[in-house]
Scaffold this motif. Structure first.
Motif, PDB file in Angstrom:
ATOM      1  N   ALA A 122      68.504  48.269  -0.769  1.00  0.00           N
ATOM      2  CA  ALA A 122      69.466  48.946   0.273  1.00  0.00           C
ATOM      3  C   ALA A 122      68.669  48.954   1.435  1.00  0.00           C
ATOM      4  O   ALA A 122      67.311  48.839   1.703  1.00  0.00           O
ATOM      5  N   ARG A 123      69.486  49.162   2.730  1.00  0.00           N
ATOM      6  CA  ARG A 123      68.948  49.136   4.036  1.00  0.00           C
ATOM      7  C   ARG A 123      68.396  50.654   4.360  1.00  0.00           C
ATOM      8  O   ARG A 123      69.333  51.690   4.018  1.00  0.00           O
ATOM      9  N   THR A 124      67.409  51.028   4.735  1.00  0.00           N
ATOM     10  CA  THR A 124      67.049  52.278   4.628  1.00  0.00           C
ATOM     11  C   THR A 124      66.627  52.809   6.162  1.00  0.00           C
ATOM     12  O   THR A 124      66.244  53.845   6.531  1.00  0.00           O
ATOM     13  N   GLY A 125      67.000  51.919   7.208  1.00  0.00           N
ATOM     14  CA  GLY A 125      66.735  52.158   8.652  1.00  0.00           C
ATOM     15  C   GLY A 125      66.934  50.804   9.396  1.00  0.00           C
ATOM     16  O   GLY A 125      67.280  49.871   9.179  1.00  0.00           O
ATOM     17  N   THR A 126      66.417  50.975  10.589  1.00  0.00           N
ATOM     18  CA  THR A 126      66.559  50.035  11.323  1.00  0.00           C
ATOM     19  C   THR A 126      65.265  49.899  12.408  1.00  0.00           C
ATOM     20  O   THR A 126      64.519  51.108  12.429  1.00  0.00           O
ATOM     21  N   GLU A 127      64.695  48.618  12.781  1.00  0.00           N
ATOM     22  CA  GLU A 127      63.530  48.927  13.917  1.00  0.00           C
ATOM     23  C   GLU A 127      63.826  47.671  14.810  1.00  0.00           C
ATOM     24  O   GLU A 127      64.395  46.945  14.768  1.00  0.00           O
ATOM     25  N   THR A 128      63.059  47.983  15.758  1.00  0.00           N
ATOM     26  CA  THR A 128      62.968  47.113  16.894  1.00  0.00           C
ATOM     27  C   THR A 128      61.799  46.075  16.884  1.00  0.00           C
ATOM     28  O   THR A 128      60.973  46.119  16.808  1.00  0.00           O
ATOM     29  N   VAL A 129      62.389  44.855  16.883  1.00  0.00           N
ATOM     30  CA  VAL A 129      61.284  43.717  16.775  1.00  0.00           C
ATOM     31  C   VAL A 129      61.000  43.270  18.433  1.00  0.00           C
ATOM     32  O   VAL A 129      62.002  42.809  19.046  1.00  0.00           O
ATOM     33  N   ASP A 130      59.963  43.330  18.846  1.00  0.00           N
ATOM     34  CA  ASP A 130      59.847  42.783  20.412  1.00  0.00           C
ATOM     35  C   ASP A 130      58.702  41.813  20.434  1.00  0.00           C
ATOM     36  O   ASP A 130      57.613  42.008  20.067  1.00  0.00           O
ATOM     37  N   ILE A 131      58.890  40.682  20.594  1.00  0.00           N
ATOM     38  CA  ILE A 131      57.905  39.470  20.539  1.00  0.00           C
ATOM     39  C   ILE A 131      57.864  39.224  22.252  1.00  0.00           C
ATOM     40  O   ILE A 131      57.047  38.287  22.334  1.00  0.00           O
ATOM     41  N   GLY A 132      57.996  39.970  23.215  1.00  0.00           N
ATOM     42  CA  GLY A 132      57.653  39.694  24.361  1.00  0.00           C
ATOM     43  C   GLY A 132      58.369  38.502  25.127  1.00  0.00           C
ATOM     44  O   GLY A 132      59.401  37.817  24.820  1.00  0.00           O
ATOM     45  N   ARG A 133      57.264  37.587  25.881  1.00  0.00           N
ATOM     46  CA  ARG A 133      57.422  36.558  26.476  1.00  0.00           C
ATOM     47  C   ARG A 133      57.039  35.324  25.717  1.00  0.00           C
ATOM     48  O   ARG A 133      57.208  34.080  26.189  1.00  0.00           O
ATOM     49  N   THR A 134      56.526  35.454  24.466  1.00  0.00           N
ATOM     50  CA  THR A 134      56.217  34.302  23.989  1.00  0.00           C
ATOM     51  C   THR A 134      57.255  32.999  23.765  1.00  0.00           C
ATOM     52  O   THR A 134      58.465  33.339  23.643  1.00  0.00           O
ATOM     53  N   PRO A 135      56.875  31.831  23.650  1.00  0.00           N
ATOM     54  CA  PRO A 135      57.645  30.621  23.582  1.00  0.00           C
ATOM     55  C   PRO A 135      58.138  30.397  22.392  1.00  0.00           C
ATOM     56  O   PRO A 135      58.832  29.301  22.125  1.00  0.00           O
ATOM     57  N   LEU A 136      57.531  30.756  21.119  1.00  0.00           N
ATOM     58  CA  LEU A 136      57.869  30.412  19.836  1.00  0.00           C
ATOM     59  C   LEU A 136      57.602  31.690  18.771  1.00  0.00           C
ATOM     60  O   LEU A 136      56.591  32.412  19.023  1.00  0.00           O
ATOM     61  N   PHE A 137      58.318  31.935  17.846  1.00  0.00           N
ATOM     62  CA  PHE A 137      58.096  32.677  16.740  1.00  0.00           C
ATOM     63  C   PHE A 137      58.826  32.226  15.525  1.00  0.00           C
ATOM     64  O   PHE A 137      59.353  31.104  15.496  1.00  0.00           O
ATOM     65  N   ILE A 138      58.306  32.700  14.131  1.00  0.00           N
ATOM     66  CA  ILE A 138      58.614  32.346  13.118  1.00  0.00           C
ATOM     67  C   ILE A 138      59.714  33.494  12.734  1.00  0.00           C
ATOM     68  O   ILE A 138      59.685  34.520  12.731  1.00  0.00           O
TER      69      ILE A 138
END
Length: 219
Positions: A94-110
């Motif tokens: 089950a989904r239990t809520g939400t959260e904010t993902v903030d990666i800023g100005r990075t040029p790459l993420f996984i």
């Protein structure tokens, strides 16, 4: 002379069988990480697939995962550096809520998860794909690591974990073959780290350019 346009943020999609070490490798990379397992459907969703000949929900089938919402989150991160994602409790399905993902100005993420390969083509077409990697440790090692992890975290009942683990161990080669067929590059941990470093340095190696090598690896 006009200023150079900003470097767009791109994503490395990291897939592989459950227990292959995706989360650990992503954490060791030092790059921001989006957990694609948080986009599972909830346990009461009528569209969830079942294991053939069983009453178990097949959580390893792409139909148990919300690909559209995952792609939307990946795209928003690439465009704005920020997105809201669900928080998912695997033990409760089950989904239990939400959260904010903030990666800023990075040029790459996984973006890592067992279904990451399912969105390789869409991310490539959107122009946001840097690379797509499929980790593989071998069926026996993966079985052991997956079972001990899931047991420690209390993800499901022990009988369910044993049934799932045996099924996935027998199917691991076909799982890897499917994911590479969808455009991910099969590799071990060391090669994956090297490709991540290359992508971070701007030497993007999209899965489209490694199809021939993938075929040789599978064979």
């Amino acid at each position: 002379m006009s200023a150079h346009p900003p470097i767009p943020t791109r994503v490395v999609l990291l897939c592989g069988p459950s227990g292959s070490g995706k989360s650990l490798l992503a954490a060791r990379s030092g790059l921001p990480v989006l957990r694609l397992d948080d986009f599972y459907k909830e346990g009461d969703d009528p569209t969830l697939p079942q294991v053939l000949g069983s009453s178990d929900i097949d959580w390893d089938h792409p139909g148990s995962w919300d690909a559209d919402t995952a792609v939307a989150a990946v795209t928003e991160l690439c465009r704005t550096g920020r997105t809201n994602v669900p928080l998912y409790d695997i033990s409760r399905s089950a989904r239990t809520g939400t959260e904010t993902v903030d990666i800023g100005r990075t040029p790459l993420f996984i973006a890592e998860g067992i279904f990451a390969a399912e969105i390789v083509t869409r991310c490539r077409e959107l122009g946001i794909l840097a690379d797509a990697l499929c980790l593989s440790r071998g069926p026996v090692r993966t079985f052991r690591r997956r079972f001990l992890r899931d047991l420690k975290e209390g993800r499901k009942s022990v009988p369910f974990l044993l049934r799932r683990g045996w099924r996935l161990m027998r199917a691991e080669r076909s799982i890897v073959a499917r994911q590479t067929g969808l455009g991910a590059h099969a590799c071990d941990r060391d090669e994956a780290m090297g490709r991540l470093a290359g992508a971070a340095a701007g030497r993007c190696m999209t899965a489209k350019n490694t199809a021939t090598k993938n075929t040789a690896t599978i064979n």
